[in-house]
Design a protein around this motif. Structure first.
Motif, PDB file in Angstrom:
ATOM      1  N   SER A 162       0.827  -1.202   0.000  1.00 39.66           N
ATOM      2  CA  SER A 162       0.000   0.000   0.000  1.00 39.66           C
ATOM      3  C   SER A 162       0.863   1.255   0.000  1.00 39.66           C
ATOM      4  O   SER A 162       0.568   2.232  -0.702  1.00 39.66           O
ATOM      5  CB  SER A 162      -0.932   0.000   1.220  1.00 39.66           C
ATOM      6  N   ALA A 163       1.938   1.219   0.781  1.00 35.72           N
ATOM      7  CA  ALA A 163       2.840   2.375   0.825  1.00 35.72           C
ATOM      8  C   ALA A 163       3.504   2.602  -0.528  1.00 35.72           C
ATOM      9  O   ALA A 163       3.660   3.750  -0.972  1.00 35.72           O
ATOM     10  CB  ALA A 163       3.900   2.159   1.906  1.00 35.72           C
ATOM     11  N   ILE A 164       3.885   1.510  -1.204  1.00 32.14           N
ATOM     12  CA  ILE A 164       4.522   1.636  -2.521  1.00 32.14           C
ATOM     13  C   ILE A 164       3.548   2.244  -3.526  1.00 32.14           C
ATOM     14  O   ILE A 164       3.894   3.160  -4.284  1.00 32.14           O
ATOM     15  CB  ILE A 164       5.013   0.262  -3.003  1.00 32.14           C
ATOM     16  N   VAL A 165       2.311   1.733  -3.537  1.00 35.69           N
ATOM     17  CA  VAL A 165       1.312   2.246  -4.480  1.00 35.69           C
ATOM     18  C   VAL A 165       1.003   3.708  -4.195  1.00 35.69           C
ATOM     19  O   VAL A 165       0.917   4.536  -5.111  1.00 35.69           O
ATOM     20  CB  VAL A 165       0.027   1.392  -4.416  1.00 35.69           C
ATOM     21  N   LEU A 166       0.838   4.048  -2.909  1.00 32.14           N
ATOM     22  CA  LEU A 166       0.542   5.438  -2.558  1.00 32.14           C
ATOM     23  C   LEU A 166       1.701   6.362  -2.913  1.00 32.14           C
ATOM     24  O   LEU A 166       1.492   7.485  -3.395  1.00 32.14           O
ATOM     25  CB  LEU A 166       0.231   5.544  -1.063  1.00 32.14           C
ATOM     26  N   PHE A 167       2.915   5.905  -2.697  1.00 31.58           N
ATOM     27  CA  PHE A 167       4.082   6.735  -3.009  1.00 31.58           C
ATOM     28  C   PHE A 167       4.201   6.983  -4.511  1.00 31.58           C
ATOM     29  O   PHE A 167       4.361   8.129  -4.947  1.00 31.58           O
ATOM     30  CB  PHE A 167       5.349   6.072  -2.482  1.00 31.58           C
ATOM     31  N   ILE A 168       4.118   5.902  -5.286  1.00 24.69           N
ATOM     32  CA  ILE A 168       4.253   6.066  -6.734  1.00 24.69           C
ATOM     33  C   ILE A 168       3.055   6.813  -7.306  1.00 24.69           C
ATOM     34  O   ILE A 168       3.200   7.716  -8.136  1.00 24.69           O
ATOM     35  CB  ILE A 168       4.423   4.693  -7.412  1.00 24.69           C
ATOM     36  N   GLY A 169       1.847   6.435  -6.852  1.00 25.57           N
ATOM     37  CA  GLY A 169       0.658   7.139  -7.324  1.00 25.57           C
ATOM     38  C   GLY A 169       0.675   8.607  -6.940  1.00 25.57           C
ATOM     39  O   GLY A 169       0.337   9.479  -7.754  1.00 25.57           O
ATOM     40  N   GLY A 170       1.106   8.883  -5.699  1.00 29.92           N
ATOM     41  CA  GLY A 170       1.204  10.269  -5.267  1.00 29.92           C
ATOM     42  C   GLY A 170       2.241  11.049  -6.055  1.00 29.92           C
ATOM     43  O   GLY A 170       2.040  12.231  -6.369  1.00 29.92           O
ATOM     44  N   SER A 171       3.342  10.372  -6.395  1.00 33.43           N
ATOM     45  CA  SER A 171       4.372  11.034  -7.196  1.00 33.43           C
ATOM     46  C   SER A 171       3.844  11.395  -8.577  1.00 33.43           C
ATOM     47  O   SER A 171       4.142  12.477  -9.112  1.00 33.43           O
ATOM     48  CB  SER A 171       5.601  10.119  -7.324  1.00 33.43           C
TER      49      SER A 171
END
Length: 323
Positions: A28-37
């Motif tokens: 979830s953290a990976i998806v949120l980080f990349i999606g947020g970027s």
């Protein structure tokens, strides 16, 4: 078989936080980080902006749409073959989770005295230890692969949607590529390779867990380090007749680093060029070269050593008593 199923289920429920929830949280953290970027890049005008090609500035969207078909296809292939790399931190985390799971598998049940309850049940030590091996080499990796695949596909879809929003419509080409669906199957197909290369580490950790009365981490890691120092010291005494590097790679590294996915390339010194298609990493080549490492005798010697250490863990669990 039914007993083994319940034993594995017991291991899963007792370590659900590390085996199940930890990969989900990290994914979830990976998806949120990349999606947020990506969202941040859009808000700052980075997507659809300009790039420099041959010293000249060009619109990013226009630059892609004016590429030759074979270059566009190359770009799509790079996305479909490399999208699973987005979840690489999950596989690194998997090795850490399995390491500490095996290290505490039998030490904790002796420390909290729950072993007295489990030994009162009609379950053999062999079945109990094998359930822990199955959890480490089968259950935990399968769960991580499933979570990592879902996260990678989600990131791929987000990327395609963002690029489509900016005029680069590659979603159809990406989603119709066979590699998108073949990649997760290839990773799952590497599970037997991973299990064989990881067996010495699992065996060592379980044996130490069944034997050590305290400071189990120091015994598991400190002992190999001390052995390296002793061999180094012996090498200084006898000159260059001893091959310390061989000992470090084939004994210490195999015993401590076997849980790292892809570590077999280092053990067998596979040339990086064999893992690429000439331009980028090719997972088909990675899959083929991984299975080819099983032709080396070292993997089978290590697997036998791991099996012997697992047997020793069974015997130690049967006779070891803190009492």
């Amino acid at each position: 078989m039914k007993t083994m199923k319940w034993l594995v289920q017991r291991e899963f429920w007792e370590h659900k936080g590390a085996i199940f929830w930890a990969p989900i949280v990290v994914a979830s953290a990976i998806v949120l980080f990349i999606g947020g970027s990506i969202v941040y890049a859009i808000s700052m005008g980075k997507f659809g902006g300009t790039i420099t090609i041959n010293g000249r500035d060009a619109n990013m969207t226009m630059a892609f749409n004016t590429l030759a078909p074979q270059d566009q296809e190359m770009f799509v292939n790079a996305m479909t073959t490399g999208y699973l790399a987005a979840a690489a931190p999950l596989y690194i985390m998997l090795s850490v989770v399995i390491f500490f799971y095996c290290l505490n598998a039998m030490f904790e049940e002796r420390r909290d005295r729950s072993i007295l309850f489990w030994k009162s049940l009609p379950v053999s030590d062999q079945q109990t230890v094998l359930s822990k091996v199955a959890t480490a080499l089968l259950v935990a990796p399968v769960i991580t692969i499933a979570v990592a695949t879902f996260a990678s596909i989600l990131i791929l879809l987000i990327t395609c949607a963002i690029m489509g929003f900016n005029g680069v419509n590659i979603a159809g080409a990406v989603l119709t590529s066979s590699q998108v669906y073949l990649g997760p199957l290839q990773i799952l197909g590497l599970l037997p390779v991973y299990a064989l290369w990881a067996l010495p580490t699992v065996g060592w950790l379980l044996m130490v867990s069944a034997w050590a009365k305290s400071k189990v981490f120091l015994w598991a890691v400190g002992t190999p380090v001390i052995m390296i120092l002793i061999v180094k010291w012996a090498e200084q005494l006898v000159g260059s007749e001893m091959n310390v590097d061989w000992f470090i790679q084939n004994v210490v590294a195999r015993g401590l680093l076997g849980l790292l996915p892809g570590a077999w390339f280092g053990f067998e010194q596979v040339h990086p060029a064999l893992l690429t298609n000439g331009r980028a990493m090719d997972f088909g080549n990675v899959f083929a070269q991984s299975w080819m490492t099983l032709a080396a005798p070292s993997v089978w010697v290590g697997a036998i050593a791991g099996g012997l250490m697992i047997f020793a863990a069974m015997r130690l669990r049967r006779w070891k008593d803190e009492g």
